[in-house]
Motif scaffolding. Structure first.
Motif, short mmCIF file in Angstrom:
data_model
loop_
_atom_site.label_atom_id
_atom_site.label_comp_id
_atom_site.label_asym_id
_atom_site.label_seq_id
_atom_site.Cartn_x
_atom_site.Cartn_y
_atom_site.Cartn_z
N SER A 2 0.94 -1.29 0.07
CA SER A 2 -0.12 -0.21 0.19
C SER A 2 0.91 1.24 -0.12
CB SER A 2 -0.97 0.05 1.10
OG SER A 2 -1.76 -1.33 1.02
N ALA A 3 1.93 1.22 -0.77
CA ALA A 3 2.92 2.39 -1.03
C ALA A 3 1.96 3.15 -2.06
CB ALA A 3 4.17 2.02 -1.23
N VAL A 4 2.77 4.40 -2.65
CA VAL A 4 2.36 5.05 -3.75
C VAL A 4 3.58 5.13 -4.58
CG1 VAL A 4 0.55 6.42 -2.47
CG2 VAL A 4 3.06 7.40 -2.55
N SER A 5 3.38 5.60 -5.73
CA SER A 5 4.22 5.93 -6.87
C SER A 5 3.82 6.71 -8.04
CB SER A 5 4.83 4.39 -7.57
OG SER A 5 3.59 4.13 -8.13
N PHE A 6 4.73 7.65 -8.51
CA PHE A 6 4.28 8.57 -9.61
C PHE A 6 5.40 8.68 -10.41
CE2 PHE A 6 5.46 11.33 -6.03
CZ PHE A 6 6.61 11.95 -6.56
N ALA A 31 -2.25 3.36 1.99
CA ALA A 31 -3.28 3.53 1.06
C ALA A 31 -3.65 4.87 0.95
CB ALA A 31 -4.37 2.79 1.82
N ALA A 32 -2.60 5.76 0.63
CA ALA A 32 -2.59 7.13 0.09
C ALA A 32 -2.78 7.01 -1.28
CB ALA A 32 -1.36 7.99 0.35
N VAL A 33 -2.81 8.12 -2.21
CA VAL A 33 -2.89 8.28 -3.41
C VAL A 33 -1.80 9.25 -3.98
CG1 VAL A 33 -5.23 7.62 -3.99
CG2 VAL A 33 -4.56 10.06 -3.56
N ALA A 34 -1.28 9.10 -5.36
CA ALA A 34 -0.19 9.80 -5.85
C ALA A 34 -0.58 10.03 -7.38
CB ALA A 34 1.01 9.21 -5.71
N PHE A 35 -0.12 11.15 -7.91
CA PHE A 35 -0.16 11.77 -9.35
C PHE A 35 0.81 12.46 -9.57
CE2 PHE A 35 -3.17 14.44 -7.46
CZ PHE A 35 -2.73 15.63 -7.88
N SER A 36 0.98 12.55 -10.81
CA SER A 36 2.07 13.63 -11.30
C SER A 36 1.25 14.42 -12.60
CB SER A 36 3.33 12.99 -12.21
OG SER A 36 2.76 12.02 -13.31
N ALA A 37 1.77 15.76 -12.37
CA ALA A 37 1.36 16.81 -13.33
C ALA A 37 1.96 17.83 -13.61
CB ALA A 37 -0.26 17.09 -12.93
N ALA A 43 -6.70 7.68 -8.19
CA ALA A 43 -6.11 8.88 -8.80
C ALA A 43 -5.65 8.69 -10.25
CB ALA A 43 -4.81 9.42 -8.11
N LEU A 44 -5.75 9.52 -11.08
CA LEU A 44 -5.58 9.72 -12.39
C LEU A 44 -4.55 10.70 -12.88
CD1 LEU A 44 -8.90 9.26 -14.30
CD2 LEU A 44 -7.32 7.31 -13.99
N SER A 45 -3.33 10.45 -13.57
CA SER A 45 -2.35 11.51 -13.91
C SER A 45 -2.48 11.93 -15.53
CB SER A 45 -0.89 11.02 -13.69
OG SER A 45 -0.75 10.58 -12.25
N PHE A 46 -2.55 13.26 -15.50
CA PHE A 46 -2.67 13.75 -17.08
C PHE A 46 -1.40 14.84 -17.06
CE2 PHE A 46 -7.04 12.15 -16.33
CZ PHE A 46 -7.17 11.27 -17.42
N GLU A 47 -1.47 15.40 -18.42
CA GLU A 47 -0.10 16.29 -18.45
C GLU A 47 -0.26 17.50 -17.52
OE1 GLU A 47 2.08 18.50 -22.03
OE2 GLU A 47 0.41 17.43 -22.36
N ASN A 48 -1.28 18.10 -17.38
CA ASN A 48 -1.47 19.41 -16.61
C ASN A 48 -2.46 19.28 -15.64
OD1 ASN A 48 0.41 20.83 -18.45
ND2 ASN A 48 -1.13 20.80 -19.98
N ALA A 49 -2.60 18.16 -15.06
CA ALA A 49 -3.78 18.03 -13.86
C ALA A 49 -3.89 16.57 -13.43
CB ALA A 49 -5.25 18.60 -14.51
N GLY A 50 -4.29 16.52 -12.14
CA GLY A 50 -4.29 15.26 -11.65
C GLY A 50 -5.84 15.15 -11.01
N TYR A 51 -6.43 13.84 -11.11
CA TYR A 51 -7.59 13.56 -10.43
C TYR A 51 -7.86 12.55 -9.35
CZ TYR A 51 -9.18 16.12 -14.74
OH TYR A 51 -9.16 17.04 -15.42
#
Length: 335
Positions: A53-57, A101-107, A152-160
């Motif tokens: 239950s780690a996170v990665s981006f 159980a956190a979330v991560a994204f990149s943007a 979580a979802l990663s997109f080029e200029n925003a995260g969800y």
């Protein structure tokens, strides 16, 4: 003599036909037994302690991994993995409370980590990581309730970020805009509420499915278009929706990544621990099984795609936690 000759010729003809049949049978068996595509190769072990239950981006071909649960305590250490040299480097610790159980994204060239569970509290704080300065900065809290097991979802200029569990199952959905430094509420998931669903992005769209809602494993599959903010229901993971097709079962704790315009779902739990590997083609709305994960049953693992390859690592099987990392080449035969 003529009768004997005819008998001999008939025997030879039958033998020839039998040998052709045997050869044809062998050819068919060879094709049926041809190894499936999807070759896993072990990489350099994660340099921190084993955990689930780690996170990665990912940012610019490098991967950032941290937080999680080692079976005794929650964690806040953070690491960078460089696939080009197959090496791990320790980074400044995550500045918030230790959590799993956190979330991560990149943007927009930075990474974001938030929500999760510290063993007592459902969390909603969020932090931005700058890979150039190697610094963490706290940003605005997640605007809804504190929670864990979100997607979580990663997109080029925003995260969800959305769904998860805050004492109740949720299906809300929020966009973080790094340029504005603000969260904006979106249309919530059009499927069920869920905890520990799976999510990945392919060709500028997001896909969410699986997870658990009130002990039921969810089988719906949704597509999100960030350009319009709209959702689309896809065929679910059931034989009614996909007759005569292969598809993964609904599940929790699966790992995902995206490469080659495909999404991949690996392992998880559907009432029993899993190690199957599935490739999803959004263009055809079709699933293909790529055998099993070479390292065995895995839940709560991390997954990421870099270049031509996908990676799965960490996670747990029962009380056993892992610190390994495996690379998938989806175009070569499984060994």
């Amino acid at each position: 003599m003529k009768k004997q000759f005819k008998s001999t010729r008939l025997f030879m003809l039958m033998a020839l036909l039998l040998s052709v049949g045997l050869l044809s049978s062998c050819d068919t068996e060879t094709k049926d037994d041809a190894p499936a595509l999807g070759n896993w190769q072990k990489q350099s072990d994660f340099a921190g302690v084993a955990r689930n239950s780690a996170v990665s981006f990912t940012i610019d071909g490098k991967v950032y991994v941290g937080t999680g649960y080692d079976g005794t305590k929650r964690l806040k250490d953070f690491w960078m993995y460089d696939p080009a040299i197959n090496n791990w480097v320790r980074l400044p610790d995550f500045p918030g409370d230790a959590r799993s159980a956190a979330v991560a994204f990149s943007a927009a060239g930075k990474g974001y980590v938030g929500t999760g569970y510290d063993g007592v509290n459902y969390l909603k704080d969020f932090y931005e990581y700058d890979p150039v300065a190697q610094t963490w900065t706290q940003i605005a809290d997640y605007p809804a309730t504190g929670r864990y097991g979100a997607v979580a979802l990663s997109f080029e200029n925003a995260g969800y970020v959305g769904a998860g569990f805050d004492g109740n199952y949720q299906k809300d959905f929020w966009k973080y805009d790094p340029a504005a430094g603000a969260w904006v509420e979106q249309i919530g998931l059009i499927g069920a509420k869920r905890l520990n669903g799976f999510a990945f992005t392919v060709n500028g769209k997001g896909y969410i499915g699986g997870g658990q809602n009130n002990s039921l494993y969810q089988t719906d599959l949704m597509e999100f278009d960030p350009a319009t903010g709209q959702w689309k229901s896809l065929k679910g993971l059931t034989s009614d929706d996909r007759p005569n097709q292969a598809f993964p079962s609904g599940r929790t704790y699966a790992a995902t990544f995206s490469i080659h315009n495909f999404g991949y779902v690996v392992g998880g739990n559907n009432g029993a621990p899993l190690n199957d590997v599935w490739k999803y083609d959004p263009a055809a709305d079709q699933w293909t099984k790529l055998g099993d994960f070479k390292a065995g049953i895995r839940m709560g693992a991390i997954g990421f795609g870099v270049g031509e390859f996908g990676y799965i690592g960490l996670g747990n099987s029962g009380a056993t936690r892992f610190d390994d990392l495996w690379k998938l080449n989806p175009t070569t035969a499984n060994e």
